[in-house]
Design an enzyme around this catalytic site. Structure first.
Site, PDB file in Angstrom:
ATOM      1  NE  ARG A 201       2.620  -4.430  11.159  1.00  0.00           N
ATOM      2  CZ  ARG A 201       3.621  -4.209  10.561  1.00  0.00           C
ATOM      3  NH1 ARG A 201       4.645  -4.673  10.804  1.00  0.00           N
ATOM      4  NH2 ARG A 201       3.504  -3.463   9.455  1.00  0.00           N
TER       5      ARG A 201
ATOM      6  NE  ARG B 209       6.167   0.040   9.781  1.00  0.00           N
ATOM      7  CZ  ARG B 209       4.971  -0.152   9.407  1.00  0.00           C
ATOM      8  NH1 ARG B 209       4.737   0.388   8.265  1.00  0.00           N
ATOM      9  NH2 ARG B 209       4.074  -0.722  10.119  1.00  0.00           N
TER      10      ARG B 209
ATOM     11  NE  ARG C 135       7.472  -2.852   5.892  1.00  0.00           N
ATOM     12  CZ  ARG C 135       6.141  -2.773   5.701  1.00  0.00           C
ATOM     13  NH1 ARG C 135       5.364  -2.964   4.283  1.00  0.00           N
ATOM     14  NH2 ARG C 135       5.459  -2.687   6.792  1.00  0.00           N
TER      15      ARG C 135
ATOM     16  NE  ARG D  62      -4.078  -1.135  10.456  1.00  0.00           N
ATOM     17  CZ  ARG D  62      -3.031  -0.493   9.682  1.00  0.00           C
ATOM     18  NH1 ARG D  62      -3.109   0.452   9.449  1.00  0.00           N
ATOM     19  NH2 ARG D  62      -1.960  -1.292   9.601  1.00  0.00           N
TER      20      ARG D  62
ATOM     21  CE  LYS E  31      -2.288  -0.967   3.863  1.00  0.00           C
ATOM     22  NZ  LYS E  31      -1.448  -2.422   4.140  1.00  0.00           N
TER      23      LYS E  31
HETATM   24  P1  AMP Z   1       0.887   0.599   9.130  1.00  0.00           P
HETATM   25  O1  AMP Z   1       2.199   1.577   8.947  1.00  0.00           O
HETATM   26  O2  AMP Z   1      -0.358   1.079   8.351  1.00  0.00           O
HETATM   27  O3  AMP Z   1       1.441  -1.016   9.044  1.00  0.00           O
HETATM   28  O4  AMP Z   1       0.457   0.928  10.668  1.00  0.00           O
HETATM   29  C1  AMP Z   1       1.556   0.591  11.670  1.00  0.00           C
HETATM   30  C2  AMP Z   1       0.791   0.547  12.973  1.00  0.00           C
HETATM   31  O5  AMP Z   1       0.114   1.699  13.320  1.00  0.00           O
HETATM   32  C3  AMP Z   1      -0.478  -0.511  12.971  1.00  0.00           C
HETATM   33  O6  AMP Z   1      -0.033  -1.909  13.247  1.00  0.00           O
HETATM   34  C4  AMP Z   1      -1.219  -0.257  14.142  1.00  0.00           C
HETATM   35  O7  AMP Z   1      -0.765  -0.216  15.347  1.00  0.00           O
HETATM   36  C5  AMP Z   1      -1.141   1.395  13.906  1.00  0.00           C
HETATM   37  N1  AMP Z   1      -2.291   1.764  13.040  1.00  0.00           N
HETATM   38  C6  AMP Z   1      -2.044   2.536  11.781  1.00  0.00           C
HETATM   39  N2  AMP Z   1      -3.176   2.789  11.373  1.00  0.00           N
HETATM   40  C7  AMP Z   1      -4.118   2.480  12.044  1.00  0.00           C
HETATM   41  C8  AMP Z   1      -5.616   2.601  12.023  1.00  0.00           C
HETATM   42  N3  AMP Z   1      -6.205   2.980  11.128  1.00  0.00           N
HETATM   43  N4  AMP Z   1      -6.298   2.276  13.275  1.00  0.00           N
HETATM   44  C9  AMP Z   1      -5.811   1.548  14.081  1.00  0.00           C
HETATM   45  N5  AMP Z   1      -4.173   1.439  14.364  1.00  0.00           N
HETATM   46  C10 AMP Z   1      -3.464   1.793  13.285  1.00  0.00           C
END
Ligand code: AMP
Length: 214
Positions: free
Chosen positions: A172, A161, A127, A88, A13
């Site tokens: 996740r 990360r 990554r 989400r 994404k």
């Molecule tokens: P991402 O970069 O999208 O993989 O997000 C990393 C982490 O941020 C996730 O594993 C969640 O802990 C938190 N996070 C990101 N977006 C959301 C969301 N829309 N709702 C809840 N937690 C989020």
């Protein structure tokens, strides 16, 4: 043009959103990036989010909804935006509908990047990102042309990360299937869900997306 990109962690994404941002002049809104910035700044939001993110769980809907609502109001979103990592949960999807109605904004396409879960752990654990410009790379699948030098900005500092480790990735992915995948049915019912084949090469996925968006 306003888009939602859906798909599990590792689906691509972020990579594809960056490409769409460049090609169509619409801004990538990644709730994960916003939360990581909050954690790095040590803000109250960051303090609340840090442990949850490290465990691979989801941050509370209320915090996320407030964060994205004020972000969409900023000037750089006027030309359009790509939601990456939001919504989400079903409450987030419902809150987004209400919020956009109030703001007089519509989502043009909800696009799912379809991938095999089994391949996601290898994708995620390898990554890393250029610290200077945010360009994404992978130890195996997407190396820079010159090792240790960013193709885009020439930077030599890179970051990984904290939550991109095998154990957290599994949490996740579970969170995605339990809480996020049900939203796909919600958008399917509304009639604006489309899919792209996310196991294809990165450029092929970009072409599929350009075909939908352009
Ligand atoms: P991402 O970069 O999208 O993989 O997000 C990393 C982490 O941020 C996730 O594993 C969640 O802990 C938190 N996070 C990101 N977006 C959301 C969301 N829309 N709702 C809840 N937690 C989020």
């Amino acid at each position: 043009m306003n888009l939602i990109l859906m798909g599990p962690p590792g689906a691509g994404k972020g990579t594809q959103a960056q490409r769409l941002e460049k090609k169509f002049g619409i801004i990538q809104l990644s709730t994960g990036d916003m939360l990581r910035a909050a954690v790095a700044s040590g803000s109250d939001l960051g303090k609340q989010a840090k442990e949850i993110m490290e465990a691979g769980g989801l941050v509370s809907d209320d915090l996320i909804i407030a964060m994205i609502s004020s972000r969409i109001d900023e000037d750089d979103c006027k030309n359009g935006f790509i939601l990456d990592g939001f919504p989400r949960t079903t409450p987030q999807a419902e809150a987004l509908d209400v919020m956009l109605k109030d703001k007089g904004i519509q989502i043009d396409h909800v696009i799912e990047i379809e991938v095999d879960d089994d391949a996601m752990v290898a994708r995620i654990t390898g990554r890393y990102t250029c610290s200077g410009c945010g360009a994404g790379y992978h130890d195996e699948f997407q190396k820079p042309a010159t090792e240790g030098v960013c193709d885009q900005c020439g930077g030599t500092e890179f970051t990984r990360r904290a939550d991109d480790n095998a154990e957290t990735v599994r949490s996740r992915l579970d969170a995605y299937h339990d809480q996020t995948a049900p939203i796909l049915a919600y958008y399917k019912e509304k009639g604006n869900l489309k899919g792209v084949e996310g196991m294809a090469a990165i450029d092929d996925v970009t072409e599929q997306l350009n075909g939908i968006v352009g």
